[in-house]
Design a protein around this motif. Sequence first.
Motif, PDB file in Angstrom:
ATOM      1  N   LEU A   1     -27.970  -4.999  38.604  1.00 61.47           N
ATOM      2  CA  LEU A   1     -27.550  -6.362  38.260  1.00 61.47           C
ATOM      3  C   LEU A   1     -27.093  -6.479  36.803  1.00 61.47           C
ATOM      4  N   ARG A   2     -26.904  -5.362  36.141  1.00 59.82           N
ATOM      5  CA  ARG A   2     -26.464  -5.388  34.741  1.00 59.82           C
ATOM      6  C   ARG A   2     -24.947  -5.439  34.673  1.00 59.82           C
ATOM      7  N   GLU A   3     -24.469  -5.989  33.545  1.00 57.40           N
ATOM      8  CA  GLU A   3     -23.038  -6.116  33.326  1.00 57.40           C
ATOM      9  C   GLU A   3     -22.388  -4.735  33.222  1.00 57.40           C
TER      10      GLU A   3
ATOM     11  N   ALA B   1     -30.916 -22.851  33.959  1.00 56.33           N
ATOM     12  CA  ALA B   1     -30.436 -21.855  34.926  1.00 56.33           C
ATOM     13  C   ALA B   1     -30.204 -20.512  34.251  1.00 56.33           C
ATOM     14  N   PHE B   2     -29.628 -20.543  33.054  1.00 57.19           N
ATOM     15  CA  PHE B   2     -29.390 -19.326  32.267  1.00 57.19           C
ATOM     16  C   PHE B   2     -30.716 -18.594  32.025  1.00 57.19           C
ATOM     17  N   ALA B   3     -31.748 -19.342  31.645  1.00 59.80           N
ATOM     18  CA  ALA B   3     -33.056 -18.736  31.385  1.00 59.80           C
ATOM     19  C   ALA B   3     -33.672 -18.172  32.668  1.00 59.80           C
ATOM     20  N   TYR B   4     -33.616 -18.935  33.754  1.00 63.93           N
ATOM     21  CA  TYR B   4     -34.231 -18.462  34.998  1.00 63.93           C
ATOM     22  C   TYR B   4     -33.451 -17.307  35.626  1.00 63.93           C
ATOM     23  N   GLN B   5     -32.142 -17.313  35.481  1.00 53.90           N
ATOM     24  CA  GLN B   5     -31.344 -16.180  35.985  1.00 53.90           C
ATOM     25  C   GLN B   5     -31.789 -14.902  35.264  1.00 53.90           C
ATOM     26  N   HIS B   6     -31.964 -15.009  33.956  1.00 55.65           N
ATOM     27  CA  HIS B   6     -32.374 -13.826  33.201  1.00 55.65           C
ATOM     28  C   HIS B   6     -33.826 -13.454  33.470  1.00 55.65           C
ATOM     29  N   ARG B   7     -34.683 -14.448  33.683  1.00 53.16           N
ATOM     30  CA  ARG B   7     -36.062 -14.110  34.041  1.00 53.16           C
ATOM     31  C   ARG B   7     -36.089 -13.400  35.383  1.00 53.16           C
ATOM     32  N   GLY B   8     -35.236 -13.840  36.300  1.00 54.07           N
ATOM     33  CA  GLY B   8     -35.132 -13.140  37.580  1.00 54.07           C
ATOM     34  C   GLY B   8     -34.716 -11.694  37.400  1.00 54.07           C
ATOM     35  N   LYS B   9     -33.812 -11.443  36.459  1.00 52.17           N
ATOM     36  CA  LYS B   9     -33.389 -10.067  36.187  1.00 52.17           C
ATOM     37  C   LYS B   9     -34.527  -9.238  35.601  1.00 52.17           C
ATOM     38  N   VAL B  10     -35.384  -9.862  34.804  1.00 54.68           N
ATOM     39  CA  VAL B  10     -36.546  -9.144  34.268  1.00 54.68           C
ATOM     40  C   VAL B  10     -37.479  -8.769  35.413  1.00 54.68           C
ATOM     41  N   PHE B  11     -37.780  -9.746  36.283  1.00 58.23           N
ATOM     42  CA  PHE B  11     -38.622  -9.446  37.442  1.00 58.23           C
ATOM     43  C   PHE B  11     -37.988  -8.348  38.296  1.00 58.23           C
TER      44      PHE B  11
ATOM     45  N   GLY C   1     -39.431  -4.547  39.301  1.00 55.53           N
ATOM     46  CA  GLY C   1     -39.741  -4.259  40.697  1.00 55.53           C
ATOM     47  C   GLY C   1     -40.425  -5.402  41.431  1.00 55.53           C
ATOM     48  N   ASP C   2     -40.466  -6.586  40.829  1.00 58.12           N
ATOM     49  CA  ASP C   2     -41.070  -7.765  41.457  1.00 58.12           C
ATOM     50  C   ASP C   2     -39.941  -8.577  42.102  1.00 58.12           C
ATOM     51  N   PHE C   3     -39.538  -8.145  43.285  1.00 59.37           N
ATOM     52  CA  PHE C   3     -38.373  -8.727  43.935  1.00 59.37           C
ATOM     53  C   PHE C   3     -38.641 -10.112  44.523  1.00 59.37           C
ATOM     54  N   VAL C   4     -39.896 -10.421  44.816  1.00 58.15           N
ATOM     55  CA  VAL C   4     -40.237 -11.745  45.324  1.00 58.15           C
ATOM     56  C   VAL C   4     -40.002 -12.791  44.226  1.00 58.15           C
ATOM     57  N   ASN C   5     -40.542 -12.549  43.037  1.00 59.20           N
ATOM     58  CA  ASN C   5     -40.336 -13.490  41.933  1.00 59.20           C
ATOM     59  C   ASN C   5     -38.893 -13.482  41.456  1.00 59.20           C
ATOM     60  N   ALA C   6     -38.245 -12.331  41.511  1.00 60.89           N
ATOM     61  CA  ALA C   6     -36.831 -12.265  41.126  1.00 60.89           C
ATOM     62  C   ALA C   6     -36.011 -13.185  42.028  1.00 60.89           C
ATOM     63  N   ARG C   7     -36.215 -13.064  43.328  1.00 62.65           N
ATOM     64  CA  ARG C   7     -35.477 -13.892  44.280  1.00 62.65           C
ATOM     65  C   ARG C   7     -35.761 -15.370  44.050  1.00 62.65           C
ATOM     66  N   ALA C   8     -37.013 -15.721  43.804  1.00 63.64           N
ATOM     67  CA  ALA C   8     -37.368 -17.116  43.565  1.00 63.64           C
ATOM     68  C   ALA C   8     -36.652 -17.659  42.324  1.00 63.64           C
ATOM     69  N   ASP C   9     -36.596 -16.862  41.278  1.00 57.21           N
ATOM     70  CA  ASP C   9     -35.900 -17.305  40.065  1.00 57.21           C
ATOM     71  C   ASP C   9     -34.401 -17.406  40.276  1.00 57.21           C
ATOM     72  N   PHE C  10     -33.819 -16.480  41.003  1.00 54.69           N
ATOM     73  CA  PHE C  10     -32.386 -16.556  41.271  1.00 54.69           C
ATOM     74  C   PHE C  10     -32.062 -17.803  42.096  1.00 54.69           C
TER      75      PHE C  10
ATOM     76  N   ARG D   1     -32.429  -7.478  49.465  1.00 51.58           N
ATOM     77  CA  ARG D   1     -32.253  -6.090  49.931  1.00 51.58           C
ATOM     78  C   ARG D   1     -33.339  -5.180  49.365  1.00 51.58           C
ATOM     79  N   ARG D   2     -33.585  -5.302  48.062  1.00 49.60           N
ATOM     80  CA  ARG D   2     -34.585  -4.432  47.427  1.00 49.60           C
ATOM     81  C   ARG D   2     -35.980  -4.725  47.973  1.00 49.60           C
ATOM     82  N   ARG D   3     -36.274  -5.998  48.199  1.00 49.85           N
ATOM     83  CA  ARG D   3     -37.581  -6.359  48.762  1.00 49.85           C
ATOM     84  C   ARG D   3     -37.738  -5.767  50.152  1.00 49.85           C
ATOM     85  N   ALA D   4     -36.664  -5.844  50.946  1.00 49.13           N
ATOM     86  CA  ALA D   4     -36.708  -5.262  52.297  1.00 49.13           C
ATOM     87  C   ALA D   4     -36.853  -3.747  52.227  1.00 49.13           C
ATOM     88  N   ASP D   5     -36.154  -3.100  51.287  1.00 47.76           N
ATOM     89  CA  ASP D   5     -36.273  -1.641  51.121  1.00 47.76           C
ATOM     90  C   ASP D   5     -37.696  -1.234  50.759  1.00 47.76           C
ATOM     91  N   VAL D   6     -38.319  -1.996  49.897  1.00 42.68           N
ATOM     92  CA  VAL D   6     -39.685  -1.703  49.480  1.00 42.68           C
ATOM     93  C   VAL D   6     -40.643  -1.896  50.659  1.00 42.68           C
TER      94      VAL D   6
END
Length: 177
Positions: free
Chosen positions: A14-16, A116-126, A130-139, A168-173
Motif C-alpha cells: 500500500l506504499r506509494e 480521514a487522512f489520519a485514519y487512512q494512515h493509521r490503517g496503513k500502520v496497522f 499485520g493487524d488487518f482487522v484494525n487496518a480494514r476498520a480504519d480504511f 485479502r491479507r486477512r483472508a490469507d492469514v
Amino acid sequence: MPVSYIQGFDPQTLREIVDVRHCRERLDELGDQRSLPALLERVWLLKVTGDLDAALAVSEQSVRVARMGGPRKDLLRARVLHATVLQFRGAYAAAVQELTTCGEEAEGQGWAALAAFAYQHRGKVFYDAGDFVNARADFKRALFLRQEAGAPEPELQSTLAAIDAAERRRADVSVAG
C-alpha cells in the motif's frame, strides 16, 4: 503531498510508487527552505526516497514550526506526516498513538478530510504491523469521512483499494493459520 510524484500504489504494501529521480530533483530544488509547506514536502520526499533519518529530523522540525506559528490544521498535518515517518521506521505503536490523537482531534473539530487522512494512515500502520482487522476498520472509517468531505474520486479509489487489500491479507492469514 504532490500527487504528480506518485505513479501508483503497491497493492501488497500500500506504499506509494514514485519516480525516485524526480523526487530527488525536487529535494535539490527545495534546498534548505524553511517554510512549513517546503518542510512538509521535504519530509514526504525524504520518506518515499528512503532517507528515513533525514525525514525524521525534518518532520520533527516541521512539527516545531507548525506549533510555533501556524493554524491548528497545519500542526495536525505535520504530526500525521511525522507519524508516517515513524511507521516507515517500524515504530508502529508510536505512529498509531500519534495518528489516533490527530484523527480524534480533527474529527472533534469537524475536519472530515483531515480526520480521514489520519485514519487512512493509521490503517496503513496497522496493515504494516499485520493487524488487518484494525487496518480494514480504519480504511472504512477513512472512506466514510472522505465521502462526507466530498473527496475526489482518486482518493476514494485508493481507500477502496486499501480496504480490499486488508480483506485479502486477512483472508490469507486466516487460511494460513
